[in-house]
Design a protein around this motif. Structure first.
Motif, mmCIF file in Angstrom:
data_model
loop_
_atom_site.group_PDB
_atom_site.id
_atom_site.type_symbol
_atom_site.label_atom_id
_atom_site.label_comp_id
_atom_site.label_asym_id
_atom_site.label_seq_id
_atom_site.Cartn_x
_atom_site.Cartn_y
_atom_site.Cartn_z
ATOM 1 N N PRO A 181 60.351 48.544 33.655
ATOM 2 C CA PRO A 181 60.436 48.502 35.119
ATOM 3 C C PRO A 181 59.912 47.172 35.654
ATOM 4 C CG PRO A 181 58.589 49.871 34.428
ATOM 5 C CD PRO A 181 59.351 49.532 33.189
ATOM 6 N N PRO A 182 60.569 46.615 36.671
ATOM 7 C CA PRO A 182 60.090 45.351 37.245
ATOM 8 C C PRO A 182 58.819 45.590 38.064
ATOM 9 C CG PRO A 182 61.915 46.215 38.533
ATOM 10 C CD PRO A 182 61.786 47.111 37.348
ATOM 11 N N PRO A 183 58.004 44.563 38.248
ATOM 12 C CA PRO A 183 56.802 44.730 39.070
ATOM 13 C C PRO A 183 57.171 45.020 40.518
ATOM 14 C CG PRO A 183 57.139 42.417 38.509
ATOM 15 C CD PRO A 183 58.117 43.195 37.697
ATOM 16 N N SER A 184 56.429 45.905 41.142
ATOM 17 C CA SER A 184 56.697 46.266 42.531
ATOM 18 C C SER A 184 56.061 45.245 43.474
ATOM 19 C CB SER A 184 56.128 47.652 42.832
ATOM 20 O OG SER A 184 54.707 47.636 42.760
ATOM 21 N N SER A 185 56.468 45.295 44.730
ATOM 22 C CA SER A 185 55.904 44.400 45.740
ATOM 23 C C SER A 185 54.405 44.626 45.877
ATOM 24 C CB SER A 185 56.596 44.615 47.086
ATOM 25 O OG SER A 185 57.971 44.296 47.001
ATOM 26 N N ALA A 186 53.995 45.905 45.788
ATOM 27 C CA ALA A 186 52.569 46.226 45.908
ATOM 28 C C ALA A 186 51.776 45.633 44.743
ATOM 29 C CB ALA A 186 52.379 47.737 45.962
ATOM 30 N N GLU A 187 52.334 45.691 43.541
ATOM 31 C CA GLU A 187 51.660 45.130 42.368
ATOM 32 C C GLU A 187 51.553 43.612 42.479
ATOM 33 O OE1 GLU A 187 52.813 48.269 38.811
ATOM 34 O OE2 GLU A 187 54.311 46.799 39.469
ATOM 35 N N ILE A 188 52.603 42.978 42.972
ATOM 36 C CA ILE A 188 52.592 41.520 43.139
ATOM 37 C C ILE A 188 51.532 41.120 44.156
ATOM 38 C CG2 ILE A 188 53.926 39.553 43.993
ATOM 39 C CD1 ILE A 188 56.419 40.925 42.815
ATOM 40 N N GLU A 189 51.475 41.843 45.271
ATOM 41 C CA GLU A 189 50.503 41.531 46.316
ATOM 42 C C GLU A 189 49.072 41.766 45.821
ATOM 43 O OE1 GLU A 189 49.534 42.639 50.988
ATOM 44 O OE2 GLU A 189 51.380 43.351 50.035
ATOM 45 N N ALA A 190 48.862 42.852 45.071
ATOM 46 C CA ALA A 190 47.520 43.147 44.543
ATOM 47 C C ALA A 190 47.070 42.060 43.573
ATOM 48 C CB ALA A 190 47.525 44.510 43.865
ATOM 49 N N PHE A 191 47.988 41.601 42.722
ATOM 50 C CA PHE A 191 47.661 40.524 41.777
ATOM 51 C C PHE A 191 47.286 39.264 42.547
ATOM 52 C CE2 PHE A 191 48.375 37.034 38.946
ATOM 53 C CZ PHE A 191 48.098 37.507 37.669
ATOM 54 N N TYR A 192 48.055 38.962 43.575
ATOM 55 C CA TYR A 192 47.801 37.758 44.367
ATOM 56 C C TYR A 192 46.422 37.804 45.012
ATOM 57 C CZ TYR A 192 48.077 34.397 48.202
ATOM 58 O OH TYR A 192 47.813 33.375 49.082
ATOM 59 N N GLU A 193 46.088 38.929 45.624
ATOM 60 C CA GLU A 193 44.799 39.060 46.293
ATOM 61 C C GLU A 193 43.651 38.951 45.289
ATOM 62 O OE1 GLU A 193 44.170 38.987 49.417
ATOM 63 O OE2 GLU A 193 46.275 38.990 50.016
ATOM 64 N N ALA A 194 43.845 39.506 44.100
ATOM 65 C CA ALA A 194 42.790 39.467 43.089
ATOM 66 C C ALA A 194 42.568 38.064 42.550
ATOM 67 C CB ALA A 194 43.131 40.420 41.941
ATOM 68 N N GLU A 195 43.619 37.254 42.510
ATOM 69 C CA GLU A 195 43.539 35.930 41.887
ATOM 70 C C GLU A 195 43.584 34.778 42.882
ATOM 71 O OE1 GLU A 195 43.353 35.187 38.331
ATOM 72 O OE2 GLU A 195 42.578 37.210 38.607
ATOM 73 N N LYS A 196 43.706 35.095 44.166
ATOM 74 C CA LYS A 196 43.891 34.027 45.162
ATOM 75 C C LYS A 196 42.775 32.999 45.134
ATOM 76 C CE LYS A 196 43.593 35.162 49.521
ATOM 77 N NZ LYS A 196 43.957 35.653 50.875
ATOM 78 N N ALA A 197 41.540 33.457 45.035
ATOM 79 C CA ALA A 197 40.408 32.533 45.112
ATOM 80 C C ALA A 197 40.271 31.638 43.893
ATOM 81 C CB ALA A 197 39.115 33.327 45.307
ATOM 82 N N THR A 198 40.897 32.003 42.804
ATOM 83 C CA THR A 198 40.768 31.207 41.574
ATOM 84 C C THR A 198 42.100 30.595 41.154
ATOM 85 O OG1 THR A 198 41.035 33.269 40.300
ATOM 86 C CG2 THR A 198 38.786 32.502 40.705
ATOM 87 N N GLN A 199 43.025 31.448 40.768
ATOM 88 C CA GLN A 199 44.277 30.960 40.205
ATOM 89 C C GLN A 199 45.164 30.252 41.227
ATOM 90 O OE1 GLN A 199 46.198 33.901 37.794
ATOM 91 N NE2 GLN A 199 48.062 32.729 37.532
#
Length: 430
Positions: A181-199
């Motif tokens: 299954p492809p990543p959902s919009s919610a999963e993409i947004e959650a990843f972004y928020e978790a890594e925004k300050a670093t990555q």
């Protein structure tokens, strides 16, 4: 798939050892690692093994269903030929080679059976193209390939079999990946928020010019020369004369993209608290004296979700594909083990009628002997190790979290002697 690949009576088993020299990525490389340690179903029944054969696999094309004693013998000889000293039949080394040979023969049959169930096939053109690529990489001349055939005792048909299996592995992996299954919009947004300050954040940095010298007097002389003329051309002359740092010295003292976390103390203040174009120092830093001038401020930047989306999608898609492939591999192993029965004396872990000792297959027998003649160098844990995660450490980007430190309980085992908890984890009841 090519029917000639596994016709009864052909020495299909000779593939095993030669494939390493041949540079092939075969089915074992894809599946075996995923199957390590997976529990095999026991007590299953199946059809008997025909006389003269060592194993029978159900639900595969007839030409692949039985593995003969002759195939196994030739495959085993192929394995032992790689040894510096050929082991004798019946020796531990020989039995290990025989087990490995039968494992690879069975996995080849399983692979073909799985491909048929998935309605996948390989064309002659695919095999031809794959073989051409292998030859180009590993055998630059026709003579080199002919030498390989002679030394390894492979026939051209056997080589085509190996290449066909390699292509099948790719086809199966592509099929499984396409079904993840492809990543959902919610999963993409959650990843972004978790890594925004670093990555996804580029911190503010500065480009500076500096002179480094262990002698304070030399550093002061360099600063004096630069106070008279701080042009890039003069920096190059001064750095060449006074600086002992070869990296910056070669570029007129220039170092680009320095961020605050790499500096400390007075040098950090000299770089980040001074305005551009102003000389500072000499600053005592780790046994050296540094003259520095900030020449450019590079502003920090945070990538937007839209800018980072493609990268995040790719990362999450790869994670999902790997998880999906792992689940497939577990089911694959159980299914094909249940369909495999081996003749008496030839049972291995890939056979449904295998009855093991209950000990790990890679463990030395000395691990379980009361007084072994030769003690084992190392033995596996008597229990299956687990990796619990520290509370609160599981996240979108770290689905397995941070490993929870495992500590033995002290003697006595009372509450007052309980092992110290990791920092940040309060005792029960607090």
């Amino acid at each position: 798939m090519g029917a000639k690949a596994g016709q009864k009576g052909k020495p299909q088993g000779d593939r095993a050892a030669g494939r390493q020299r041949f540079g092939l990525v075969l089915f074992g490389a894809l599946f075996v690692l995923l199957f390590v340690g997976f529990a095999v179903a026991q007590g299953l029944t199946g059809p008997s093994v025909p006389s003269g054969d060592v194993a029978h696999v159900s639900d595969v094309p007839d030409e692949f269903s039985d593995i003969s004693e002759e195939e196994l013998r030739r495959a085993t000889l192929r394995q032992v030929s790689e040894e510096a000293k050929t082991p004798k039949p019946g020796s531990d080394k020989y039995e290990e080679a025989k087990t490995k040979a039968l494992t690879e023969l069975l996995e080849g049959v399983w692979l073909r059976g799985e491909a048929e169930e998935l309605d996948l096939s390989v064309t002659g053109k695919q095999v031809e193209d794959e073989l051409a690529a292998i030859k180009k990489q590993s055998f630059p001349t026709k003579a080199a390939f002919e030498k390989f055939l002679k030394e390894s005792r492979f026939t051209v048909d056997e080589v085509n079999d190996l290449v066909e299996l390699q292509v099948l592995v790719k086809e199966i992996q592509n099929r499984i990946n396409s079904e993840a299954p492809p990543p959902s919009s919610a999963e993409i947004e959650a990843f972004y928020e978790a890594e925004k300050a670093t990555q996804f954040t580029t911190k503010e940095s500065r480009d500076v010019r500096l002179i480094i010298n262990k002698d304070k007097a030399e550093a002061e002389a360099a600063k004096k020369a630069l106070e008279a003329d701080s042009s890039p051309a003069n920096w190059k002359k001064v750095a060449t004369k006074y600086s002992t740092d070869p990296t910056s010295k070669a570029k007129g003292g220039l170092q680009e993209g320095i961020t605050e976390e790499f500096l400390q103390g007075p040098l950090k203040a000299a770089v980040f608290d001074s305005p551009t174009g102003e000389l500072a120092g000499p600053v005592d830093f780790q046994g050296n004296y540094v003259v520095v001038e900030a020449v450019k401020i590079n502003s920090g930047k945070v990538q937007s979700l839209a800018e980072a989306k493609a990268q995040i999608e790719s990362t999450l898609a790869q994670q999902k594909q790997q998880e999906f492939l792992g689940e497939f591999a577990n089911e694959y192993r159980v299914k094909w083990t249940a369909r495999t029965v081996c003749a008496s004396g030839f049972e291995i872990e890939q056979c449904s009628n295998y009855k093991g000792s209950g000990h790990p297959a890679n463990a030395s027998a000395a691990c379980y002997e009361e007084d072994p003649k030769t003690p084992a160098k190392e033995c596996p844990s008597p229990v299956t190790p687990i990796s619990p995660a520290l509370p609160g450490s599981v996240s979108v980007t770290k689905p397995k979290g941070e490993p929870f430190p495992q500590r033995p309980q002290p003697e006595g085992g009372g509450e007052e002697e309980a092992a110290e908890l990791p920092a940040g984890i309060p005792p029960t009841g607090e």
